[in-house]
Design a protein around this motif. Structure first.
Motif, PDB file in Angstrom:
ATOM      1  N   LEU A  72     -11.881 -12.114 -40.622  1.00 41.11           N
ATOM      2  CA  LEU A  72     -12.497 -13.388 -40.972  1.00 41.11           C
ATOM      3  C   LEU A  72     -13.903 -13.480 -40.398  1.00 41.11           C
ATOM      4  N   PHE A  73     -14.232 -12.559 -39.513  1.00 34.33           N
ATOM      5  CA  PHE A  73     -15.578 -12.328 -38.999  1.00 34.33           C
ATOM      6  C   PHE A  73     -15.560 -10.906 -38.468  1.00 34.33           C
ATOM      7  N   ILE A  74     -16.579 -10.121 -38.789  1.00 39.87           N
ATOM      8  CA  ILE A  74     -16.549  -8.690 -38.491  1.00 39.87           C
ATOM      9  C   ILE A  74     -17.191  -8.433 -37.132  1.00 39.87           C
ATOM     10  N   GLY A  75     -16.385  -7.910 -36.204  1.00 41.96           N
ATOM     11  CA  GLY A  75     -16.904  -7.516 -34.909  1.00 41.96           C
ATOM     12  C   GLY A  75     -17.171  -6.022 -34.861  1.00 41.96           C
ATOM     13  N   PRO A  76     -17.870  -5.559 -33.820  1.00 38.55           N
ATOM     14  CA  PRO A  76     -18.209  -4.133 -33.723  1.00 38.55           C
ATOM     15  C   PRO A  76     -16.991  -3.221 -33.710  1.00 38.55           C
ATOM     16  N   ASN A  77     -15.863  -3.710 -33.174  1.00 39.03           N
ATOM     17  CA  ASN A  77     -14.687  -2.841 -33.037  1.00 39.03           C
ATOM     18  C   ASN A  77     -13.950  -2.594 -34.348  1.00 39.03           C
ATOM     19  N   VAL A  78     -14.295  -3.324 -35.415  1.00 43.39           N
ATOM     20  CA  VAL A  78     -13.630  -3.111 -36.709  1.00 43.39           C
ATOM     21  C   VAL A  78     -14.621  -2.796 -37.828  1.00 43.39           C
ATOM     22  N   ARG A  79     -15.913  -2.775 -37.490  1.00 43.57           N
ATOM     23  CA  ARG A  79     -16.951  -2.632 -38.526  1.00 43.57           C
ATOM     24  C   ARG A  79     -16.818  -1.314 -39.284  1.00 43.57           C
ATOM     25  N   ARG A  80     -16.563  -0.233 -38.573  1.00 44.95           N
ATOM     26  CA  ARG A  80     -16.471   1.058 -39.239  1.00 44.95           C
ATOM     27  C   ARG A  80     -15.277   1.109 -40.184  1.00 44.95           C
ATOM     28  N   ALA A  81     -14.157   0.538 -39.774  1.00 45.27           N
ATOM     29  CA  ALA A  81     -12.975   0.536 -40.639  1.00 45.27           C
ATOM     30  C   ALA A  81     -13.247  -0.218 -41.937  1.00 45.27           C
ATOM     31  N   ILE A  82     -14.020  -1.305 -41.857  1.00 51.35           N
ATOM     32  CA  ILE A  82     -14.363  -2.065 -43.058  1.00 51.35           C
ATOM     33  C   ILE A  82     -15.330  -1.267 -43.922  1.00 51.35           C
ATOM     34  N   GLU A  83     -16.311  -0.617 -43.297  1.00 54.80           N
ATOM     35  CA  GLU A  83     -17.257   0.197 -44.063  1.00 54.80           C
ATOM     36  C   GLU A  83     -16.552   1.330 -44.805  1.00 54.80           C
ATOM     37  N   GLU A  84     -15.514   1.885 -44.194  1.00 51.88           N
ATOM     38  CA  GLU A  84     -14.803   3.010 -44.800  1.00 51.88           C
ATOM     39  C   GLU A  84     -13.666   2.583 -45.716  1.00 51.88           C
ATOM     40  N   VAL A  92     -15.656 -16.574 -45.296  1.00 53.98           N
ATOM     41  CA  VAL A  92     -15.173 -17.948 -45.166  1.00 53.98           C
ATOM     42  C   VAL A  92     -16.030 -18.676 -44.144  1.00 53.98           C
ATOM     43  N   PHE A  93     -16.278 -19.966 -44.398  1.00 56.90           N
ATOM     44  CA  PHE A  93     -16.938 -20.795 -43.394  1.00 56.90           C
ATOM     45  C   PHE A  93     -15.995 -20.966 -42.210  1.00 56.90           C
ATOM     46  N   LEU A  94     -16.543 -20.920 -41.005  1.00 53.41           N
ATOM     47  CA  LEU A  94     -15.709 -21.044 -39.819  1.00 53.41           C
ATOM     48  C   LEU A  94     -14.892 -22.333 -39.845  1.00 53.41           C
ATOM     49  N   SER A  95     -15.490 -23.401 -40.323  1.00 52.91           N
ATOM     50  CA  SER A  95     -14.803 -24.698 -40.348  1.00 52.91           C
ATOM     51  C   SER A  95     -13.566 -24.692 -41.227  1.00 52.91           C
ATOM     52  N   SER A 130     -10.396 -19.700 -25.864  1.00 55.19           N
ATOM     53  CA  SER A 130     -10.527 -19.539 -27.322  1.00 55.19           C
ATOM     54  C   SER A 130      -9.537 -20.439 -28.047  1.00 55.19           C
ATOM     55  N   VAL A 131     -10.048 -21.590 -28.501  1.00 49.42           N
ATOM     56  CA  VAL A 131      -9.206 -22.523 -29.269  1.00 49.42           C
ATOM     57  C   VAL A 131      -9.449 -22.314 -30.759  1.00 49.42           C
ATOM     58  N   ASP A 132     -10.702 -22.293 -31.167  1.00 48.49           N
ATOM     59  CA  ASP A 132     -11.207 -22.014 -32.518  1.00 48.49           C
ATOM     60  C   ASP A 132     -10.155 -22.162 -33.615  1.00 48.49           C
ATOM     61  N   CYS A 133      -9.640 -21.040 -34.145  1.00 44.51           N
ATOM     62  CA  CYS A 133      -8.593 -21.135 -35.172  1.00 44.51           C
ATOM     63  C   CYS A 133      -7.218 -20.768 -34.608  1.00 44.51           C
ATOM     64  N   GLY A 325     -20.358 -11.805 -40.502  1.00 42.87           N
ATOM     65  CA  GLY A 325     -19.588 -12.790 -41.253  1.00 42.87           C
ATOM     66  C   GLY A 325     -20.410 -14.045 -41.460  1.00 42.87           C
ATOM     67  N   ILE A 326     -19.885 -14.934 -42.260  1.00 42.82           N
ATOM     68  CA  ILE A 326     -20.570 -16.216 -42.485  1.00 42.82           C
ATOM     69  C   ILE A 326     -20.557 -17.038 -41.208  1.00 42.82           C
ATOM     70  N   GLY A 327     -19.419 -17.021 -40.521  1.00 39.00           N
ATOM     71  CA  GLY A 327     -19.312 -17.764 -39.270  1.00 39.00           C
ATOM     72  C   GLY A 327     -19.589 -19.242 -39.456  1.00 39.00           C
ATOM     73  N   GLY A 328     -20.288 -19.825 -38.482  1.00 35.49           N
ATOM     74  CA  GLY A 328     -20.541 -21.265 -38.528  1.00 35.49           C
ATOM     75  C   GLY A 328     -21.961 -21.628 -38.894  1.00 35.49           C
ATOM     76  N   GLN A 329     -22.749 -20.645 -39.359  1.00 39.46           N
ATOM     77  CA  GLN A 329     -24.164 -20.929 -39.621  1.00 39.46           C
ATOM     78  C   GLN A 329     -24.355 -22.062 -40.616  1.00 39.46           C
ATOM     79  N   VAL A 330     -23.685 -21.987 -41.742  1.00 41.80           N
ATOM     80  CA  VAL A 330     -23.883 -23.014 -42.779  1.00 41.80           C
ATOM     81  C   VAL A 330     -23.338 -24.362 -42.315  1.00 41.80           C
ATOM     82  N   ASP A 331     -22.203 -24.357 -41.623  1.00 39.27           N
ATOM     83  CA  ASP A 331     -21.655 -25.605 -41.094  1.00 39.27           C
ATOM     84  C   ASP A 331     -22.706 -26.336 -40.257  1.00 39.27           C
ATOM     85  N   PHE A 332     -23.345 -25.608 -39.352  1.00 36.61           N
ATOM     86  CA  PHE A 332     -24.281 -26.258 -38.427  1.00 36.61           C
ATOM     87  C   PHE A 332     -25.647 -26.514 -39.062  1.00 36.61           C
ATOM     88  N   ILE A 333     -26.103 -25.631 -39.933  1.00 34.56           N
ATOM     89  CA  ILE A 333     -27.373 -25.886 -40.615  1.00 34.56           C
ATOM     90  C   ILE A 333     -27.265 -27.168 -41.438  1.00 34.56           C
TER      91      ILE A 333
END
Length: 428
Positions: A72-84, A92-95, A130-133, A325-333
């Motif tokens: 739901l957001f791509i971190g460094p530890n999974v980026r290669r697996a997604i690329e491959e 998805v928007f974080l909200s 970490s409460v987030d989702c 990822g999209i994260g929360g940028q659009v929510d906060f902008i």
């Protein structure tokens, strides 16, 4: 909540299940390692989460067929697996992530692996850093398995009852710590430009990295700042301790620093523990556009990979290659744009790849995804200045963005803008 062995805890998983994994510094590594090592019989388990800190053994090539990650957001530890192509990415928007797990949502959860504090005197556990989702995952998963950690800081603003947790293992281990990039000259200049836009009494949202840290470093002379954000790091600690950030003039949650999750070091975790001035809330609250907009003088500071001369902001991909990822940028902008006296800010260095590539570009690399549209963009800041694009024509925007591009690229950008017709009559 029933205390069990690790074997019993991971035995609840079945082939074909969808598993949520608690993210950030709350990643339950004992449960993850137990799942990978002890359950070699599992097939087709979908592992869903935002970014996690530390190893992600379920995305290793040899795990293909046993586990498949859905980011739901791509971190460094999974980026290669997604690329491959061995893992997936759901934009998805974080909200909106909690709604994915809710009844009738597209990602119903069979099992949730979370990490919590031991219960307090009222029988309530905290999700700690970490409460987030995670709160939504724990509320909606069919089975909730907790890693109860004596070293998890107890944070306010939320809680789980013992009835919310089905099985639990007990551990006593320090949380993973994150090392964050110190601001260099470019980030420091950007931080100064951003800080110059911020009024006393404003409420801040910031992310992770050198630029947010530089902004915070430049705010030591401000007064009565508040924080309503999706996350923060130890870079905020000096302002909290000095009283520069005190929330005194916040329109809502006065006196409280509100966030969805926190990543950092042991010093930060210690500061959070039982600190009633810090409230961690789920992302459908922290990132709710209406809640954000209810704060007067809301300042949203977000980063980007590139911005084109019309104001389109690329933040989750490099061409067709998904990066974060999209994260929360659009929510906060959008929330800051609706706030009385609000400032939606996109801050980025003017160049990439050692100064060989301009991040202010005539057009976007083919396949790039626009996170913040040209209709949403307001302030854009580089080390060369700040410009407000809101209400400006394409011609005006192109000129303004070229002014804050790196000097080495301004002539080429001007030429390209002319050929595209952005500066008036299209050049031949």
């Amino acid at each position: 909540m029933r205390i069990v062995t690790l074997d019993e805890a991971v035995a609840t998983l079945k082939s074909g299940d969808r598993l949520y994994v608690h993210g950030g510094s709350a990643t339950p590594h004992v449960l993850i390692d137990g799942m990978v090592v002890l359950r070699d019989d599992l097939r087709g388990v979908e592992v869903v989460h935002m970014h996690t800190n530390g190893p992600a053994p379920y995305v290793a090539p040899e795990m293909e067929g046993r586990f498949r990650h859905n980011a739901l957001f791509i971190g460094p530890n999974v980026r290669r697996a997604i690329e491959e192509g061995r893992a997936d990415y759901t934009p998805v928007f974080l909200s909106e992530i909690p709604s994915l797990f809710a009844p009738g949502g597209p990602l119903p959860l069979d099992v949730a692996f979370i990490q919590v504090t031991p219960p307090d005197e009222h029988g309530r556990c905290s999700l700690g850093v970490s409460v987030d989702c995670a709160l939504a995952a724990a509320s909606h998963a069919k089975t909730v398995v907790a890693q109860v950690n004596r070293q998890m800081p107890r944070t306010s603003g939320h809680s789980l009852s013992l009835d919310d947790i089905d099985l639990a293992i007990e551990i006593d281990e320090p949380l993973p710590e994150s090392e964050h990039e110190a601001p260099g000259p470019e980030a420091t200049a950007i931080g100064g430009h951003v800080a110059g836009l911020i009024e006393d009494g404003a409420t801040l949202q910031m992310g992770i990295g050198a630029i947010p840290a530089a902004v915070l470093n430049a705010l030591t002379g401000h007064r009565d700042l508040g924080v309503h954000t999706e996350m923060f790091t130890e870079a905020l600690l000096p302002l909290l301790r000095s009283g520069v950030v005190n929330g005194a003039r916040k329109t809502i949650n006065a006196g409280k620093t509100v966030s969805a999750f926190v990543v950092g070091n042991r010093e930060l975790y210690g500061y959070l523990d039982r600190n009633e001035r810090i409230a961690l809330r789920p992302v459908d609250y922290t990132n709710n556009v209406d809640v954000i907009a209810a704060h007067d003088r809301m300042v949203a500071i977000n980063s980007a990979l590139s911005v084109d001369l019309t104001g389109q902001v690329v933040a989750d991909s490099i061409g067709p290659r998904f990066y974060s990822g999209i994260g929360g940028q659009v929510d906060f902008i959008r929330g800051a744009a609706r706030s009385r006296g609000g400032l939606p800010i996109i801050a980025l260095p003017s160049t990439a790849k050692g100064g060989t590539l301009s991040r202010i570009c005539p057009d976007l690399i083919s396949g790039s995804g626009v996170v913040t549209t040209r209709g949403d963009v307001h302030w854009v800041v580089t080390e060369f200045g700040a410009r407000n694009l809101f209400g400006k024509t394409i011609r005006e925007r192109a000129s303004m963005l070229i002014e804050i591009a790196h000097p080495a690229f301004r002539e080429g950008l001007h030429e390209s803008a002319g050929k595209l017709g952005y500066l008036g009559r299209r050049a031949n």
